[in-house]
Motif scaffolding. Structure first.
Motif, short mmCIF file in Angstrom:
data_model
loop_
_atom_site.label_atom_id
_atom_site.label_comp_id
_atom_site.label_asym_id
_atom_site.label_seq_id
_atom_site.Cartn_x
_atom_site.Cartn_y
_atom_site.Cartn_z
N SER A 280 46.32 48.53 55.34
CA SER A 280 46.77 46.74 55.64
C SER A 280 45.73 45.93 54.83
CB SER A 280 46.72 46.58 56.96
OG SER A 280 46.41 45.30 57.25
N THR A 281 46.04 44.86 54.13
CA THR A 281 45.23 44.12 53.22
C THR A 281 44.29 43.42 54.52
OG1 THR A 281 46.73 42.23 53.34
CG2 THR A 281 46.55 43.58 51.28
N SER B 293 50.75 50.43 56.31
CA SER B 293 50.52 50.12 57.94
C SER B 293 50.45 48.62 57.92
CB SER B 293 49.34 50.56 58.64
OG SER B 293 49.21 51.97 58.03
N ARG C 276 50.76 44.99 59.19
CA ARG C 276 51.11 44.45 60.61
C ARG C 276 51.44 43.17 60.60
NH1 ARG C 276 46.41 43.34 62.63
NH2 ARG C 276 44.74 44.20 60.96
N GLY C 277 52.23 42.84 61.78
CA GLY C 277 52.83 41.41 62.12
C GLY C 277 51.69 41.12 63.60
N VAL D 68 55.37 46.12 63.28
CA VAL D 68 55.29 46.67 62.00
C VAL D 68 55.81 45.43 61.05
CG1 VAL D 68 56.38 48.26 60.50
CG2 VAL D 68 55.69 48.98 62.77
N SER E 204 56.95 45.52 57.13
CA SER E 204 57.32 46.24 56.05
C SER E 204 56.95 45.78 54.66
CB SER E 204 58.89 46.48 56.12
OG SER E 204 59.45 46.55 54.91
N TRP F 145 51.77 41.06 49.06
CA TRP F 145 51.11 41.29 50.20
C TRP F 145 49.37 40.91 50.14
CZ3 TRP F 145 55.79 41.69 52.13
CH2 TRP F 145 56.54 42.66 51.50
N SER G 129 45.79 39.01 51.64
CA SER G 129 44.82 38.47 52.66
C SER G 129 43.78 37.43 51.87
CB SER G 129 44.13 39.29 53.56
OG SER G 129 45.21 40.33 54.33
N ASN H 99 54.65 31.00 62.44
CA ASN H 99 53.77 31.72 61.28
C ASN H 99 55.11 32.28 60.21
OD1 ASN H 99 54.89 33.58 63.04
ND2 ASN H 99 53.37 35.24 62.27
N ASP H 100 56.13 31.76 60.72
CA ASP H 100 57.42 32.19 59.75
C ASP H 100 57.69 31.41 58.40
OD1 ASP H 100 57.42 34.44 61.30
OD2 ASP H 100 59.33 33.94 62.16
N LYS I 122 64.04 35.47 57.34
CA LYS I 122 62.56 35.19 57.20
C LYS I 122 62.37 35.83 55.75
CE LYS I 122 58.39 36.94 59.67
NZ LYS I 122 57.82 37.03 60.85
N GLY J 287 52.42 37.90 53.82
CA GLY J 287 53.23 38.72 53.38
C GLY J 287 54.62 37.93 52.83
N ASN K 209 58.53 38.55 50.95
CA ASN K 209 59.66 39.38 50.16
C ASN K 209 59.83 38.51 49.02
OD1 ASN K 209 59.68 41.22 52.47
ND2 ASN K 209 60.98 39.63 53.46
N GLN L 240 68.40 39.62 59.29
CA GLN L 240 67.15 38.60 59.90
C GLN L 240 66.32 38.21 58.92
OE1 GLN L 240 65.34 41.62 62.71
NE2 GLN L 240 63.52 40.57 61.83
N ALA L 241 66.37 39.06 57.70
CA ALA L 241 65.30 38.79 56.57
C ALA L 241 66.00 38.76 55.05
CB ALA L 241 64.10 39.78 56.41
C1 BT5 Z 1 54.24 38.16 61.04
O1 BT5 Z 1 54.27 38.85 62.32
O2 BT5 Z 1 55.32 37.75 60.38
C2 BT5 Z 1 53.04 38.19 60.06
C3 BT5 Z 1 53.21 39.30 58.92
C4 BT5 Z 1 51.82 39.22 58.11
C5 BT5 Z 1 52.19 40.22 57.12
C6 BT5 Z 1 50.97 40.29 56.28
S1 BT5 Z 1 50.95 41.31 54.72
C7 BT5 Z 1 49.20 40.99 54.23
C8 BT5 Z 1 48.67 41.08 55.54
N1 BT5 Z 1 48.35 42.63 55.70
C9 BT5 Z 1 48.92 42.81 57.10
O3 BT5 Z 1 48.77 43.94 57.50
N2 BT5 Z 1 49.63 41.85 57.64
C10 BT5 Z 1 49.69 40.75 56.79
P1 BT5 Z 1 55.49 38.51 63.26
O4 BT5 Z 1 55.56 36.98 63.56
O5 BT5 Z 1 54.79 39.23 64.54
O6 BT5 Z 1 56.82 39.14 62.66
C11 BT5 Z 1 56.71 40.40 62.73
C12 BT5 Z 1 58.33 40.93 62.59
O7 BT5 Z 1 58.99 40.42 61.35
C13 BT5 Z 1 58.86 42.36 62.89
O8 BT5 Z 1 58.74 42.65 64.06
C14 BT5 Z 1 60.08 42.17 62.12
O9 BT5 Z 1 61.24 41.94 63.33
C15 BT5 Z 1 59.97 41.41 61.22
N3 BT5 Z 1 59.50 41.89 59.77
C16 BT5 Z 1 58.81 42.99 59.62
N4 BT5 Z 1 58.77 43.06 58.03
C17 BT5 Z 1 59.33 42.13 57.74
C18 BT5 Z 1 59.63 41.69 56.15
N5 BT5 Z 1 58.94 42.73 55.10
N6 BT5 Z 1 60.32 40.70 56.01
C19 BT5 Z 1 60.77 39.75 57.02
N7 BT5 Z 1 60.57 40.13 58.46
C20 BT5 Z 1 59.92 41.22 58.52
#
Ligand code: BT5
Length: 270
Positions: free
Chosen positions: A43-44, A69, A71-72, A77, A79, A86, A88, A129-130, A137, A160, A162, A174-175
């Motif tokens: 994870s960055t 790995s 993280r949100g 998770v 992806s 991706w 930081s 944060n979206d 998303k 992060g 896409n 959803q995305a």
């Molecule tokens: C977020 O959390 O939206 C924050 C995501 C931040 C990711 C970046 S990438 C660089 C840095 N390093 C990390 O490890 N993380 C940060 P949250 O609001 O909790 O949303 C998470 C939810 O988004 C998941 O439960 C999925 O439903 C959905 N999700 C997961 N991967 C996705 C993706 N690639 N695109 C769109 N939705 C996704």
């Protein structure tokens, strides 16, 4: 005054296509003077914390092609396959943690502005944060902080997006990705450079205590004012109409029980 030609890319990869496309002459004052690039990383945000412990400077970036790995919030998770962006941003902001939300807002408006510049797409910010396109998303921001005596010790802004990646089956519906919406591949290098330049000017605004610009831009890019919403945070739920954001970046909600100021949770439009 700009810092052109100062970007230093630190990479363990001898031969990578992405880091060569990152602008070497970023027009920034603070952000991106050092970029730590990896093909694959857990994870960055985690690597950023490691670098902070080693003593890296303000505005340093950790960037990866793939996170295994990612993280949100709340350890959800994220992806992060090949083709996405991706990264930081490491910051040592000199203000109180009560303004931390403004860092997420500054990141979000920087991403929206950059996507608008690189494509004709018009993403919308969804609190907290979206970033969405046509309700799906395309980007998430994860801001993590350490506080010391009512000051932010450090902040890590994980972004992060896409871009050209494929989406997992679970995310279908959803995305979305920028490539899907734009119709063709997008240069990750150009998008990344543009976001860093946007974020640099927004971060400097925050450091100059110019919070109103960030709030106003965020409000116009979120189109949230006047909307009825439900916000869930663990077992708490609150419903109301959004009237704006306060000085600290909290959402102002007119609920049945009066005005509420909200800083965390997941939002649903009604
Ligand atoms: C977020 O959390 O939206 C924050 C995501 C931040 C990711 C970046 S990438 C660089 C840095 N390093 C990390 O490890 N993380 C940060 P949250 O609001 O909790 O949303 C998470 C939810 O988004 C998941 O439960 C999925 O439903 C959905 N999700 C997961 N991967 C996705 C993706 N690639 N695109 C769109 N939705 C996704």
């Amino acid at each position: 005054m700009s810092n052109k030609n100062k970007t230093k890319i630190i990479s363990s990869e001898s031969n990578n296509s992405f880091s060569e496309k990152i602008k070497q002459n970023l027009d920034t004052k603070v952000i991106g003077q050092e970029i730590f690039y990896f093909k694959t990383i857990p994870s960055t945000n985690d690597y950023a914390r490691f670098l902070i412990n080693k003593g890296v400077e303000d505005g340093a970036i950790v960037l990866a092609d793939v996170q295994i790995s990612g993280r949100g919030r709340k350890s959800r998770v994220w992806s992060s396959p090949e083709g996405g962006l991706w990264f930081s941003i490491i910051l040592y902001p000199s203000f109180s943690p009560k303004y931390a939300m403004l860092l997420t807002m500054a990141a979000s408006i920087s991403v929206v502005k950059a996507v608008r510049e690189i494509t004709y797409l018009k993403p919308v910010i969804k609190w907290p944060n979206d970033i969405l396109i046509d309700g799906k998303k395309v980007c998430g921001v994860l801001t993590e902080l350490e506080t010391k005596e009512d000051k932010i010790g450090y902040s890590i802004i994980g972004i992060g997006i896409n871009v050209n990646n494929k989406l997992n089956k679970e995310l279908h519906g959803q995305a979305t990705t920028l490539k899907e919406k734009y119709g063709s591949k997008i240069s990750k290098g150009d998008l990344f450079s543009c976001i860093l330049e946007q974020f640099d000017s927004n971060y400097i605004r925050l450091m100059d205590n110019d919070f109103s610009y960030i709030r106003e831009k965020w409000l116009s890019m979120s189109k949230i004012a006047g909307r009825e919403v439900i916000i869930r945070d663990d077992d708490k739920t609150i419903q109301g109409v959004v009237s704006g954001v306060d000085d600290n970046g909290q959402l102002i909600l007119k609920s049945e029980d009066g005005i509420k100021y909200i800083s965390t949770g997941d939002l649903e439009y009604i």
